[in-house]
Design an enzyme around this catalytic site. Structure first.
Site, PDB file in Angstrom:
ATOM      1  N   CYS A  80       0.858  -1.183   0.000  1.00  0.00           N
ATOM      2  CA  CYS A  80       0.000   0.000   0.000  1.00  0.00           C
ATOM      3  C   CYS A  80       0.892   1.229   0.000  1.00  0.00           C
ATOM      4  CB  CYS A  80      -0.927   0.024   1.210  1.00  0.00           C
ATOM      5  SG  CYS A  80      -1.854   1.561   1.317  1.00  0.00           S
ATOM      6  N   HIS A 167      -2.530  -5.028 -10.734  1.00  0.00           N
ATOM      7  CA  HIS A 167      -3.161  -3.819 -11.270  1.00  0.00           C
ATOM      8  C   HIS A 167      -3.468  -3.977 -12.751  1.00  0.00           C
ATOM      9  CE1 HIS A 167      -2.669  -1.099  -7.829  1.00  0.00           C
ATOM     10  NE2 HIS A 167      -1.590  -1.807  -7.582  1.00  0.00           N
ATOM     11  N   GLU A 217     -10.359  -0.181  -5.955  1.00  0.00           N
ATOM     12  CA  GLU A 217      -9.369  -0.982  -5.240  1.00  0.00           C
ATOM     13  C   GLU A 217      -9.934  -2.337  -4.832  1.00  0.00           C
ATOM     14  OE1 GLU A 217      -6.534   0.557  -2.394  1.00  0.00           O
ATOM     15  OE2 GLU A 217      -7.311   2.576  -2.750  1.00  0.00           O
ATOM     16  N   CYS A 226      -4.943   5.798  -4.691  1.00  0.00           N
ATOM     17  CA  CYS A 226      -4.282   4.506  -4.483  1.00  0.00           C
ATOM     18  C   CYS A 226      -2.835   4.659  -4.913  1.00  0.00           C
ATOM     19  CB  CYS A 226      -4.982   3.430  -5.309  1.00  0.00           C
ATOM     20  SG  CYS A 226      -4.152   1.828  -5.314  1.00  0.00           S
ATOM     21  N   GLY A 229      -1.628   2.004  -7.228  1.00  0.00           N
ATOM     22  CA  GLY A 229      -2.339   2.190  -8.489  1.00  0.00           C
ATOM     23  C   GLY A 229      -1.739   3.312  -9.315  1.00  0.00           C
TER      24      GLY A 229
END
Length: 297
Positions: A80, A167, A217, A226, A229
């Protein structure tokens, strides 16, 4: 389990992603917060403290700390980016003379640097994984052009990579027009993604200085921002040739919750931090407190 005498927490946020940060480095009993039923109580916005993700710092031999990341649904994940900036900020605040903060995660060792401005942190997010079986996707494809392997209304030919989590990036003319709230879940659970997927719809600005990104997400749904992301979006934009040497392999990724500057000079390009994804953005402490016993049952 009995509760550690009292468990302090920090409520932090990075770009509209918010986190409860717990420190188990000195008191390992605090790690019991990762129990899924306890974690979901803490992350509940009505009945608990409330957050997107619960972050637990644990003692670690080869880094300043180990960072564990628990989603609001109780599942544990490997990466994260926005949380990493927050934890990097905590560690660099604790060690003001340190140049770098090291964080051990499931996705590997991450390094955080002061980002050259107030509350700015740069994280070396490491190397993206680009092979189909590393993302992973369910069939052998060139992840740069997944063509019709995964499609949604008006969406096709996504680019996939892993930043420690999977992703998929869809490049479109107008990402604002995509009904992501209606189709995000179907894309996340698409059979092409055996471990589910984080899905972004993005539009590259005409002048290539920025990319507008909206994100669904995995395990959470639409979020304000994100970090991984944004990294994946920049990596995939560089791979597709939308962003390149003229831009210094660097681009501002603009999300609902704010912006991150991502740099990715691909291997062999001779660019700065070649092969690694560098993410720069802010982090904030909202407030601190102690977890009440009722939430720890």
């Amino acid at each position: 389990k009995s509760m550690a005498t009292s468990v302090p927490f920090k409520k932090m946020y990075g770009l509209g992603n918010d986190f409860i940060v717990l420190d188990a480095r000195k008191d390992s009993a605090v790690s019991a917060a990762s129990d899924p039923s306890r974690a979901t109580r803490l992350t509940d916005r009505k009945l608990g403290i409330g957050c997107d993700q619960l972050i637990i710092l644990e003692a670690c031999d080869d880094a300043m700390c180990r960072m564990r990341i628990i989603n609001a649904d109780g599942s544990e994940v490997g990466a994260c980016g926005n949380a990493t900036r927050c934890v990097g900020g905590v560690l660099l605040d604790e060690n003001p003379t340190a140049d770098v903060a090291t964080i051990r995660t499931k996705a590997g060792l991450l390094k955080c640097y002061k980002g050259g401005g107030e509350k700015l942190i740069t994280v070396d997010m490491g190397e993206p994984l680009l092979n189909w079986d590393q993302v992973p996707v369910s069939k052998e494809v060139d992840t740069l052009h997944c063509k019709d392997a995964c499609e949604g209304p008006g969406l096709t030919d996504c680019v996939c990579c892993s930043m420690g989590n999977p992703h998929a990036t869809f490049f479109v003319d107008d990402c604002e027009a995509v009904p992501l709230d209606n189709i995000g879940r179907d894309l996340e659970y698409h059979s092409f993604f055996p471990e589910r997927c984080n899905v972004s719809v993005v539009t590259v600005a005409k002048d290539k200085s920025s990319i507008r990104m909206r994100v669904w997400e995995r395990g959470t749904g639409i979020t304000q921002a994100c970090g991984t992301g944004a990294c994946a979006t920049a990596v995939n934009a560089v791979r597709r040739g939308y962003i390149g040497k003229d831009q210094g392999f660097k681009v501002e990724v603009v999300m609902d919750g704010g912006s991150l500057v991502i740099q990715y000079a691909p291997p062999g390009s001779g660019g700065e931090h070649e092969g690694h994804v560098m993410m720069t953005g802010t982090y904030e402490l909202a407030f601190s407190g102690e977890i009440p016993k009722s939430l720890w049952q």
